[in-house]
Design a protein around this motif. Structure first.
Motif, PDB file in Angstrom:
ATOM      1  N   LYS A   1      -2.261   5.096  -9.388  1.00  0.00           N
ATOM      2  CA  LYS A   1      -1.916   6.516  -9.206  1.00  0.00           C
ATOM      3  C   LYS A   1      -2.941   7.223  -8.344  1.00  0.00           C
ATOM      4  O   LYS A   1      -2.599   8.018  -7.460  1.00  0.00           O
ATOM      5  N   LYS A   2      -4.213   6.922  -8.565  1.00  0.00           N
ATOM      6  CA  LYS A   2      -5.268   7.551  -7.782  1.00  0.00           C
ATOM      7  C   LYS A   2      -5.184   7.128  -6.322  1.00  0.00           C
ATOM      8  O   LYS A   2      -5.421   7.927  -5.404  1.00  0.00           O
ATOM      9  N   GLU A   3      -4.822   5.883  -6.102  1.00  0.00           N
ATOM     10  CA  GLU A   3      -4.746   5.347  -4.741  1.00  0.00           C
ATOM     11  C   GLU A   3      -3.722   6.095  -3.896  1.00  0.00           C
ATOM     12  O   GLU A   3      -3.863   6.189  -2.677  1.00  0.00           O
ATOM     13  N   PHE A   4      -2.696   6.625  -4.544  1.00  0.00           N
ATOM     14  CA  PHE A   4      -1.608   7.259  -3.793  1.00  0.00           C
ATOM     15  C   PHE A   4      -1.693   8.787  -3.804  1.00  0.00           C
ATOM     16  O   PHE A   4      -0.713   9.465  -3.530  1.00  0.00           O
ATOM     17  N   GLU A   5      -2.877   9.315  -4.092  1.00  0.00           N
ATOM     18  CA  GLU A   5      -3.040  10.772  -4.091  1.00  0.00           C
ATOM     19  C   GLU A   5      -2.724  11.377  -2.732  1.00  0.00           C
ATOM     20  O   GLU A   5      -2.250  12.510  -2.634  1.00  0.00           O
ATOM     21  N   ASP A   6      -2.990  10.621  -1.659  1.00  0.00           N
ATOM     22  CA  ASP A   6      -2.725  11.123  -0.308  1.00  0.00           C
ATOM     23  C   ASP A   6      -1.272  10.942   0.107  1.00  0.00           C
ATOM     24  O   ASP A   6      -0.882  11.352   1.195  1.00  0.00           O
ATOM     25  N   PHE A   7      -0.483  10.293  -0.725  1.00  0.00           N
ATOM     26  CA  PHE A   7       0.912   9.998  -0.374  1.00  0.00           C
ATOM     27  C   PHE A   7       1.857  10.530  -1.452  1.00  0.00           C
ATOM     28  O   PHE A   7       2.753   9.834  -1.919  1.00  0.00           O
ATOM     29  N   ILE A   8       1.619  11.746  -1.873  1.00  0.00           N
ATOM     30  CA  ILE A   8       2.389  12.323  -2.975  1.00  0.00           C
ATOM     31  C   ILE A   8       3.870  12.438  -2.597  1.00  0.00           C
ATOM     32  O   ILE A   8       4.222  12.900  -1.521  1.00  0.00           O
ATOM     33  N   THR A   9       4.751  11.966  -3.484  1.00  0.00           N
ATOM     34  CA  THR A   9       6.193  12.129  -3.320  1.00  0.00           C
ATOM     35  C   THR A   9       6.757  12.568  -4.661  1.00  0.00           C
ATOM     36  O   THR A   9       6.033  12.746  -5.639  1.00  0.00           O
TER      37      THR A   9
ATOM     38  N   ASN B   1       0.815  -1.211   0.000  1.00  0.00           N
ATOM     39  CA  ASN B   1       0.000   0.000   0.000  1.00  0.00           C
ATOM     40  C   ASN B   1       0.850   1.263   0.000  1.00  0.00           C
ATOM     41  O   ASN B   1       0.330   2.363  -0.182  1.00  0.00           O
ATOM     42  N   ARG B   2       2.137   1.116   0.232  1.00  0.00           N
ATOM     43  CA  ARG B   2       3.049   2.252   0.102  1.00  0.00           C
ATOM     44  C   ARG B   2       3.370   2.425  -1.380  1.00  0.00           C
ATOM     45  O   ARG B   2       3.504   1.446  -2.115  1.00  0.00           O
ATOM     46  N   MET B   3       3.529   3.638  -1.812  1.00  0.00           N
ATOM     47  CA  MET B   3       3.669   3.897  -3.241  1.00  0.00           C
ATOM     48  C   MET B   3       4.833   3.126  -3.861  1.00  0.00           C
ATOM     49  O   MET B   3       4.725   2.582  -4.960  1.00  0.00           O
ATOM     50  N   LEU B   4       5.962   3.042  -3.152  1.00  0.00           N
ATOM     51  CA  LEU B   4       7.138   2.371  -3.683  1.00  0.00           C
ATOM     52  C   LEU B   4       7.271   0.942  -3.166  1.00  0.00           C
ATOM     53  O   LEU B   4       8.243   0.261  -3.479  1.00  0.00           O
ATOM     54  N   GLY B   5       6.305   0.511  -2.374  1.00  0.00           N
ATOM     55  CA  GLY B   5       6.376  -0.842  -1.822  1.00  0.00           C
ATOM     56  C   GLY B   5       7.570  -1.029  -0.914  1.00  0.00           C
ATOM     57  O   GLY B   5       8.131  -2.126  -0.829  1.00  0.00           O
ATOM     58  N   ASP B   6       7.964   0.035  -0.200  1.00  0.00           N
ATOM     59  CA  ASP B   6       9.185  -0.034   0.593  1.00  0.00           C
ATOM     60  C   ASP B   6       8.946  -0.622   1.976  1.00  0.00           C
ATOM     61  O   ASP B   6       7.911  -0.422   2.591  1.00  0.00           O
ATOM     62  N   ARG B   7       9.957  -1.349   2.436  1.00  0.00           N
ATOM     63  CA  ARG B   7       9.894  -2.036   3.719  1.00  0.00           C
ATOM     64  C   ARG B   7      10.372  -1.121   4.850  1.00  0.00           C
ATOM     65  O   ARG B   7      10.973  -0.077   4.618  1.00  0.00           O
ATOM     66  N   ALA B   8      10.155  -1.583   6.093  1.00  0.00           N
ATOM     67  CA  ALA B   8      10.459  -0.772   7.270  1.00  0.00           C
ATOM     68  C   ALA B   8      11.923  -0.360   7.317  1.00  0.00           C
ATOM     69  O   ALA B   8      12.251   0.780   7.662  1.00  0.00           O
ATOM     70  N   VAL B   9      12.842  -1.287   6.980  1.00  0.00           N
ATOM     71  CA  VAL B   9      14.272  -0.960   7.095  1.00  0.00           C
ATOM     72  C   VAL B   9      14.707   0.070   6.066  1.00  0.00           C
ATOM     73  O   VAL B   9      15.771   0.670   6.207  1.00  0.00           O
TER      74      VAL B   9
ATOM     75  N   SER C   1       8.623  10.704  -6.396  1.00  0.00           N
ATOM     76  CA  SER C   1       8.840   9.490  -7.181  1.00  0.00           C
ATOM     77  C   SER C   1       7.602   9.145  -7.991  1.00  0.00           C
ATOM     78  O   SER C   1       6.468   9.483  -7.627  1.00  0.00           O
ATOM     79  N   ASP C   2       7.830   8.457  -9.111  1.00  0.00           N
ATOM     80  CA  ASP C   2       6.720   7.966  -9.914  1.00  0.00           C
ATOM     81  C   ASP C   2       6.159   6.696  -9.292  1.00  0.00           C
ATOM     82  O   ASP C   2       6.875   5.917  -8.656  1.00  0.00           O
TER      83      ASP C   2
END
Length: 605
Positions: A460-468, A396-404, A470-471
């Protein structure tokens, strides 16, 4: 078994006889046609819209299609799709030489769950790759693996939630027999297998259900379109399909537990909810097999009815994923309050999650703009599953990044510690135990360009609240997908080896400490020292007690321990050598400086 009396749908073998069952209530003529020799086997109509035939002309391995009023289609209850979602179905025999007769699944309180996506867990991207990692998982100390959905999906890469053949095991993973081999192999080392199943929607590509009958209804709409038909006209067809599917996983694949995806999206306002029928079906399977089976759910309604017993008209699911624990934990370590994190208040809400499970238990939700949730009073801790990472909360994170990738190693350790110190069932996501930075964004391999573009726009719409800056990663990109595959060679170097030692020690502490391994919620006292950003948990059982202290601040704090016992430290998240963490003799202490972003366990003398 459902009221229609249908034991199974699709093609099944009884000895040398093949039984063919198809639900097509509007059809006039239904025929099973073998693709290799064009042999046609007509089906006769039965009650409730079913069509049936028996034949000795079909053998395992034969490819076939179902003709519904002249329209030839794959079988929606197919057990195998070797040529993909648009190709013919394959008749297979599910009989398997099981050797797990003496195996017994863990008790509710003993689940330590490890979530796996088969297609990215190893470079071979199949069940055999998972089987080869059994020694690693056994050594880690987990008691159950949770396999993300394996229902046949389009192409060769997918999260699994676009499955369109709920009975067919993804062919590129190895198919049904390899999945049975996997379950048998894990049972041989006393590790349970949980399977993620999707009963709230069917994927878009290769979805031929509507060609057979009203499996969907336009009475309700979901994020995926029309809802599956659980309470409208002809709803017995969809309900039978699900009950047969539950029975297949438990009986033919020896699955120990099902994790039902997003049950809040199941629209069923009938007198008997489909989850209640699944519960009853599962209870009968338990009686017949003499082995326990479990039903875990993902649900965002904070409604105890999903966990309450059937005698109270509840749905009696065994446990629920507790997303609110995750959200409160993330905000406690500095997650920006955006999107669904916006209404969480960090440590106070985390303290409430430890104590009451639901953060929203009837109070006002600004995100939903309404009073939301029920209390969870009387529900045991093992009715909830918690995590600091899972496939959704990474994907659900835009870049699919993990905690570390986001936080320091100290914070990542503290987050895992917070999960394992809870009175709930802990879950970790594959690779988390050694701190891999491999991302896990959503990915697909659809063949329809228009559908691919719709998915791209939806992400793209899903991440409107998490604008960064990055693409949004292209979900169709094979290179994006390949970045998600775990690199097991990381375990040969630092800091990965030390991270793995930490997780082993943490899991061992949870499993072996008599006060931690089966914490009852009424035995847990929670104190939030807000000005110091410190959380204190105390568990008392008879003459013994433990205190868990977590410092969620970036500087040293001092906290006095309760005066009713003498204390010895038995765990410190800042220790780096596993042998120094659990059970080490420490001097008796009443106060101890708490390092920034740290956790400690103290045991009474």
């Amino acid at each position: 078994m459902s009221k229609t009396g249908i034991k199974h749908v699709g093609i099944r073998f009884e000895g040398e006889t093949c039984q063919i069952s198809v639900w097509a209530p509007i059809a006039k003529i239904v025929i099973c046609r073998l693709c290799d020799n064009n042999l046609e086997i007509p089906l006769r109509p039965l009650k409730y819209g079913y069509w049936y035939a028996e034949s000795t002309l079909i053998t395992p391995g034969d490819r076939y299609k179902i003709s519904v009023d002249g329209n030839e289609l794959p079988d929606p209850a197919s057990l195998s799709q070797p040529e993909g979602v648009h190709g013919p179905s394959e008749a297979i025999d599910l009989r398997f030489n099981w050797t797990d007769q003496s195996y017994k699944p863990p008790k509710n309180s003993e689940f330590v769950i490890y979530e796996i996506h088969v297609g990215t867990f190893t470079s071979s991207r199949d069940f055999d790759g998972v089987i080869k990692k059994i020694p690693h998982l056994k050594d880690l100390g987990i008691t159950a693996i949770e396999i993300m959905p394996v229902a046949q999906f389009p192409g060769g890469r997918n999260w699994g939630y676009d499955g369109v053949f709920p009975f067919a095991v993804q062919h590129s993973y190895g198919g049904a027999s390899e999945f049975q081999r996997l379950v048998n192999a894990f049972h041989a080392v006393n590790i349970a297998v949980i399977l993620d199943v999707v009963y709230n929607h069917i994927g878009p590509e290769g979805n031929y259900f509507s060609n057979y009958g009203p499996y969907f209804t336009n009475k309700y709409h979901t994020p995926w379109g029309d809802a599956l038909n659980y309470d409208d006209r002809f709803c017995h067809g969809q309900r039978d399909l699900v009950l047969n599917n539950v029975r297949m996983w438990f009986e033919d694949f020896h699955i120990d537990a099902l994790r039902l995806d997003a049950v809040h999206a199941i629209k069923d306002f009938g007198a008997v909810h489909i989850l209640q029928e699944i519960r009853k079906e599962t209870d009968q399977i338990i009686i017949n097999s003499g082995k326990n089976r479990f039903l875990f759910i993902e649900c965002d309604l904070n409604d105890r009815r999903f966990l309450d017993p059937l005698t109270k008209n509840g749905y009696d699911m065994d446990a629920q994923w507790l997303d609110e624990f995750h959200h409160a934990l993330r905000v406690s370590v500095g997650e920006p309050k955006k999107g669904y994190y916006e209404e969480f208040n960090g440590l106070n809400d985390l303290a409430k999650a430890y104590e009451k499970a639901y953060v929203f238990d009837g109070n006002y939700s600004s995100h939903r703009e309404k009073f939301f949730g029920t209390d969870s009073f009387g529900l045991e801790g093992n009715r909830f599953i918690v995590f600091c990472q899972n496939h959704d909360q990474i994907g659900n994170r835009m870049l699919g990044d993990r905690a570390v990738k986001i936080y320091s190693s100290e914070i990542a350790r503290l987050m895992a510690f917070a999960v394992f110190m809870s009175p709930y069932l802990p879950l970790l996501f594959m690779g988390e135990e050694w701190g891999t930075e491999k991302p896990f964004p959503y990915f697909i391999s659809h063949s329809d360009p228009e559908l691919v573009q719709l998915v791209r726009e939806g992400r793209k719409k899903e991440f409107e609240d998490f604008i960064t800056n990055s693409d949004v990663p292209d979900p169709q990109s094979e290179s994006i997908f390949r970045e998600t595959i775990l690199d097991w060679d990381e375990l040969n170097s630092e800091p990965y080896r030390q991270r793995l030692l930490y997780y082993k020690s943490l899991i061992a502490l949870r499993k072996t400490n008599p006060l931690l391994k089966d914490v009852q919620r009424d035995e847990l006292k929670v104190k939030c020292i807000e000005d110091k950003k410190v959380l204190l948990l105390q568990v008392k059982k008879k003459e013994k007690s433990i205190v868990v202290i977590m410092n969620f601040s970036d500087h040293v704090q001092h906290v006095n321990l309760p005066e009713d016992f003498k204390w010895r430290m038995i765990f410190d998240t800042h220790e780096t050598q596993a042998e120094l963490i659990v059970g080490t003799d420490k001097p008796v202490i009443t106060s101890y400086p708490l390092s920034p972003w740290s956790g400690y366990v103290y045991s009474s003398q």
